[in-house]
Design an enzyme around this catalytic site. Structure first.
Site, short mmCIF file in Angstrom:
data_model
loop_
_atom_site.label_atom_id
_atom_site.label_comp_id
_atom_site.label_asym_id
_atom_site.label_seq_id
_atom_site.Cartn_x
_atom_site.Cartn_y
_atom_site.Cartn_z
N VAL A 1 -5.02 -9.64 -3.93
CA VAL A 1 -3.73 -9.02 -3.61
C VAL A 1 -3.43 -8.98 -2.11
CG1 VAL A 1 -3.69 -7.60 -5.69
CG2 VAL A 1 -4.70 -6.67 -3.58
N ASN B 1 -3.61 -1.17 -9.21
CA ASN B 1 -4.90 -0.50 -9.26
C ASN B 1 -5.93 -1.07 -8.29
OD1 ASN B 1 -7.04 1.20 -10.76
ND2 ASN B 1 -7.83 -0.90 -10.97
N SER C 1 -4.58 8.62 -4.48
CA SER C 1 -5.85 9.34 -4.55
C SER C 1 -5.65 10.73 -3.95
CB SER C 1 -6.93 8.59 -3.77
OG SER C 1 -8.08 9.40 -3.57
N TYR D 1 -9.03 4.60 4.03
CA TYR D 1 -8.68 4.82 2.62
C TYR D 1 -7.60 5.90 2.50
CZ TYR D 1 -9.57 5.44 -2.41
OH TYR D 1 -9.45 5.52 -3.78
N ALA D 2 -7.77 7.01 3.22
CA ALA D 2 -6.80 8.10 3.16
C ALA D 2 -5.43 7.65 3.66
CB ALA D 2 -7.29 9.29 3.98
N ALA D 3 -5.42 6.86 4.73
CA ALA D 3 -4.16 6.36 5.27
C ALA D 3 -3.43 5.49 4.26
CB ALA D 3 -4.41 5.58 6.56
N LYS E 1 -3.80 5.45 0.93
CA LYS E 1 -3.38 6.20 -0.26
C LYS E 1 -2.22 7.15 0.05
CE LYS E 1 -6.31 4.22 -2.98
NZ LYS E 1 -5.82 3.26 -3.99
N ILE F 1 -13.76 10.11 -10.10
CA ILE F 1 -13.80 9.46 -11.40
C ILE F 1 -15.06 8.59 -11.49
CG2 ILE F 1 -12.56 8.02 -13.05
CD1 ILE F 1 -11.04 10.56 -12.27
#
Length: 248
Positions: A56, A82, A146, A158-160, A162, A191
């Site tokens: 992607v 996803n 998330s 990752y936080a940025a 999401k 999860i």
């Protein structure tokens, strides 16, 4: 929308939640096309699910894949963004014993943004373009955000990504409304997936202690949220937290 009426793409479908979503959608009667960089794992999905390699983060891959999926399913009216990766690390870290200072590399920043944010944006753009070209409506797009979107130590990249997906869920819901396309997001908590399986035991224990329901989530828990979004035509422009109360 009824699940059996969906012609849906699921990215990052080789394992974990993506594979679970693809199987559940297929079992419900939807037409499903899946993509992932792991072609071997994709091949293990049930016959009848259209499968193809997809990175992607590469624009040409996304454009080609969406055209292929549209042809393979005889149309396209839904997307589950996803695909995602982790490259965790503190932005700046000082070793308590040696005093050595290390930083999050630009490479790890770029990799996470390229897959988790740019990839989802490219997929959304191309799917909506195809739907508008073919005058397909209604449609629904689901972004996988998330609870880390609120900020999480060691996950600047990752936080940025999401958080940006959560913001764009609102933006795109407004932009695509004239075309009859809804946009929503799901924000999972902890999860049980192959992505989280390699966690340090102490980190895992600490996370479990933060979940009021007292257990980690399962892909089925998130599937129930995804099913709700597909079937509830009044849910739009919002993020659905599925975290066992972790963010309370």
């Amino acid at each position: 929308m009824k699940l059996e009426d969906l012609k849906v793409i699921v990215t990052g479908a080789a394992q974990g939640m993506g594979a679970h979503f693809a199987k559940r959608l297929f079992e419900a009667g939807a037409k499903v096309a899946v993509g992932d960089v792991n072609e071997e794992a994709l091949a293990a999905l049930p016959n009848g699910i259209a499968k193809r390699r997809l990175d992607v983060s590469k624009e040409e891959d996304v454009i080609s894949f969406v055209s292929w999926a549209h042809e393979a399913m005889g149309g396209l009216n839904a997307l589950v963004n996803n695909a995602g990766i982790l490259r965790d690390g503190l932005l700046v870290r000082k070793d308590r014993k040696t005093g050595e200072i290390t930083t999050l590399s630009k490479e790890h920043w770029d990799e996470v943004i390229a897959v988790n944010l740019t990839g989802a944006t490219l997929m959304t753009r191309e799917v909506v373009k195809k739907m508008v070209e073919t005058q397909t409506a209604p449609g629904v797009l689901v972004q996988m955000s998330s609870i880390a979107r609120h900020g999480n130590r060691g996950q600047s990249n990752y936080a940025a990504a999401k958080a940006a997906l959560a913001a764009n869920t609102v933006t795109w819901a407004r932009e695509f409304a004239p075309f009859g396309i809804r946009v929503a997001a799901i924000a999972p908590g902890f999860i049980e997936t192959p992505m989280t399986a390699g966690m340090h035991p102490k980190a895992r224990e600490a996370l479990l202690g933060m979940i009021p329901v007292g257990r980690p989530g399962q892909p089925e828990d998130v599937w129930l949220g995804l099913k709700f979004i597909f079937e509830c035509d009044f849910f739009n422009g919002r993020v659905l937290d599925i975290d066992g109360g972790m963010a309370v």
